[in-house]
Design a protein around this motif. Structure first.
Motif, mmCIF file in Angstrom:
data_model
loop_
_atom_site.group_PDB
_atom_site.id
_atom_site.type_symbol
_atom_site.label_atom_id
_atom_site.label_comp_id
_atom_site.label_asym_id
_atom_site.label_seq_id
_atom_site.Cartn_x
_atom_site.Cartn_y
_atom_site.Cartn_z
ATOM 1 N N UNK A 92 0.579 -1.218 -0.232
ATOM 2 C CA UNK A 92 0.385 -0.632 -0.149
ATOM 3 C C UNK A 92 0.843 1.488 -0.114
ATOM 4 N N UNK A 93 2.053 1.286 -0.528
ATOM 5 C CA UNK A 93 2.950 1.918 -0.763
ATOM 6 C C UNK A 93 2.138 3.695 -0.914
ATOM 7 N N UNK A 94 1.278 3.957 -2.531
ATOM 8 C CA UNK A 94 0.879 4.451 -2.814
ATOM 9 C C UNK A 94 -0.217 5.706 -1.539
ATOM 10 N N UNK A 95 -0.730 4.743 -0.754
ATOM 11 C CA UNK A 95 -1.567 5.542 0.326
ATOM 12 C C UNK A 95 -1.364 5.782 2.377
ATOM 13 N N UNK A 96 0.056 5.033 1.912
ATOM 14 C CA UNK A 96 0.554 5.048 3.026
ATOM 15 C C UNK A 96 0.948 6.159 4.010
ATOM 16 N N UNK A 97 1.059 7.417 3.071
ATOM 17 C CA UNK A 97 1.325 9.132 3.827
ATOM 18 C C UNK A 97 -0.330 8.808 4.844
ATOM 19 N N UNK A 98 -1.604 8.083 4.396
ATOM 20 C CA UNK A 98 -3.289 8.267 4.509
ATOM 21 C C UNK A 98 -2.960 6.906 5.973
ATOM 22 N N UNK A 99 -2.927 5.995 5.406
ATOM 23 C CA UNK A 99 -2.947 4.917 6.610
ATOM 24 C C UNK A 99 -1.434 4.436 7.526
ATOM 25 N N UNK A 100 -0.562 4.643 7.317
ATOM 26 C CA UNK A 100 0.645 4.294 7.745
ATOM 27 C C UNK A 100 0.726 5.067 9.439
ATOM 28 N N UNK A 101 0.860 5.865 9.377
ATOM 29 C CA UNK A 101 0.472 6.844 10.926
ATOM 30 C C UNK A 101 -0.740 6.261 11.744
ATOM 31 N N UNK A 102 -2.201 5.221 10.730
ATOM 32 C CA UNK A 102 -3.233 4.899 11.500
ATOM 33 C C UNK A 102 -2.458 3.570 12.199
ATOM 34 N N UNK A 103 -2.197 2.973 11.257
ATOM 35 C CA UNK A 103 -1.056 1.607 11.536
ATOM 36 C C UNK A 103 -0.401 1.594 12.687
ATOM 37 N N UNK A 104 0.358 3.424 12.524
ATOM 38 C CA UNK A 104 1.769 3.001 13.643
ATOM 39 C C UNK A 104 1.277 3.164 14.985
ATOM 40 N N UNK A 105 0.181 4.397 15.147
ATOM 41 C CA UNK A 105 -0.788 4.676 16.385
ATOM 42 C C UNK A 105 -1.339 3.651 17.307
ATOM 43 N N UNK A 106 -2.268 2.476 16.619
ATOM 44 C CA UNK A 106 -2.169 1.412 16.927
ATOM 45 C C UNK A 106 -1.788 0.616 17.327
#
Length: 364
Positions: A92-106
């Motif tokens: 999911x590299x193309x949307x990692x700026x959106x979902x990456x921080x949310x995954x890191x948070x969890x």
């Protein structure tokens, strides 16, 4: 293993993704064979595969991926079936700026996330699409820490686009009606430009303004219905002076669009009359506006009362003007009820009575 899910029974069923998950060579990943997976992962995979709601799993530091048939339907051939067992960041590299921080948070143990009507574009079927999602990222426990992320989601693009289209039409309608009101105002100014018609012009423009205010309220509510409290407050806005001359009370009720317009015009006529001849001409005069969902006998029914107190004595006019006719006829027609206007020494009282079921279908 003594965990209630022996061997690979937890991978049974699950449709296409169940079959692909069973056949996948997990020994080539950091997870190893399914028999060695942690209990929390096995239970979550079982839940995902047997659910008809779109679900997805990221597990471990590499965010190894699982998903079910319902989620598969949201994917294009660019990621299915290659996403199964792949690393999350690479997939999911193309949307990692959106979902990456949310995954890191969890994964950091800070709790779950929730996103409603969130734009998360994805590439599928050869092109990048704007897709709106409502989704949550939740933690999957492992040995007292967070071992992975469970995604529960829904593609809400069709609902989002429909709302955007209800809004565009509504704004266009609002613009057109306001233009019409402006034209009508200009025509009235030409019609009543003679000084002797100044009073008539003021009345005409006042009625247009009352209609316009009610129109703005209804466009914000998509023209279907409006809270009665808001209708009354909007109609009274030009007449409030901050000195407590108006007392407004009543239960939460909704009125239909035509009823809101009718009531707004009636309140305008009553308030204008009170300013010229009634309770609002004296320092202590005031107006009570109240409504009930029961009649005087306690039976279900809509009762709306405008009552003026502490004003000058009111005499019944010898003939009804346009304002009086408007109050009576429009309210009676749109509420399918009756209107009674009383001219008392203590002040004017206007009472509207109608069956409660004649109001909006959403009325409680």
């Amino acid at each position: 293993m003594g965990d209630g899910l022996p061997n690979r029974d937890f991978l049974a069923g699950g449709g296409e993704m169940g079959s692909l998950t069973r056949d996948f060579d997990w020994s080539k990943t950091s997870l190893g064979p399914p028999d060695k997976w942690p209990q929390s992962l096995r239970v979550t995979v079982r839940l995902v595969l047997t659910s008809r709601h779109p679900m997805f799993i990221w597990w471990g530091p590499e965010l190894i991926q699982f998903y079910n048939d319902a989620y598969r339907e949201t994917m294009g051939p660019e990621r299915h079936p290659s996403a199964l067992g792949a690393r999350g960041r690479e997939c999911w590299d193309e949307i990692w700026d959106i979902i990456g921080p949310q995954i890191d948070y969890v994964m950091a143990g800070k709790g779950a996330t929730w996103n409603e009507d969130q734009l998360v574009p994805v590439t599928r079927h050869g092109r990048r699409e704007d897709v709106w999602w409502t989704y949550s990222f939740g933690p999957i426990d492992f040995e007292g820490k967070v071992g992975g992320v469970l995604v529960v989601c829904r593609d809400v693009t069709s609902e989002h686009m429909a709302r955007e289209a209800l809004n565009l039409i509504n704004e266009e309608l609002k613009h057109r009606v306001k233009n019409t009101l402006t034209v009508l105002g200009a025509v009235a100014s030409q019609t009543f430009r003679d000084n002797s018609s100044k009073d008539g012009l003021e009345k005409y423009l006042g009625r247009l303004a009352a209609f316009a205010r009610a129109h703005d309220l209804l466009t914000s509510a998509n023209w279907a219905e409006a809270p009665l409290q808001d209708v009354v407050s909007t109609a009274l806005t030009p007449y409030r002076t901050g000195d407590g001359r108006f007392a407004v009370s009543g239960p939460p009720l909704l009125v239909k669009s035509r009823q809101a317009l009718a009531l707004s015009l009636a309140i305008h006529e009553l308030a204008t009359n009170a300013l010229k001849y009634g309770a609002l001409t004296t320092p202590n005069g005031r107006v009570s506006i109240r409504w009930m969902s029961k009649d005087e006998n306690g039976r279900p029914g809509f009762v709306f009362v405008w009552e003026e107190v502490d004003g000058p004595p009111i005499l019944e006019p010898s003939s009804k003007g346009f304002g009086s006719r408007l109050i009576g006829r429009v309210l009676e027609d749109d509420f399918k009820g009756s209107v009674e206007v009383s001219y008392l020494p203590t002040g004017l009282i206007c009472r509207l009575s109608a069956p409660l079921e004649n109001l909006s279908a959403s009325t409680e």
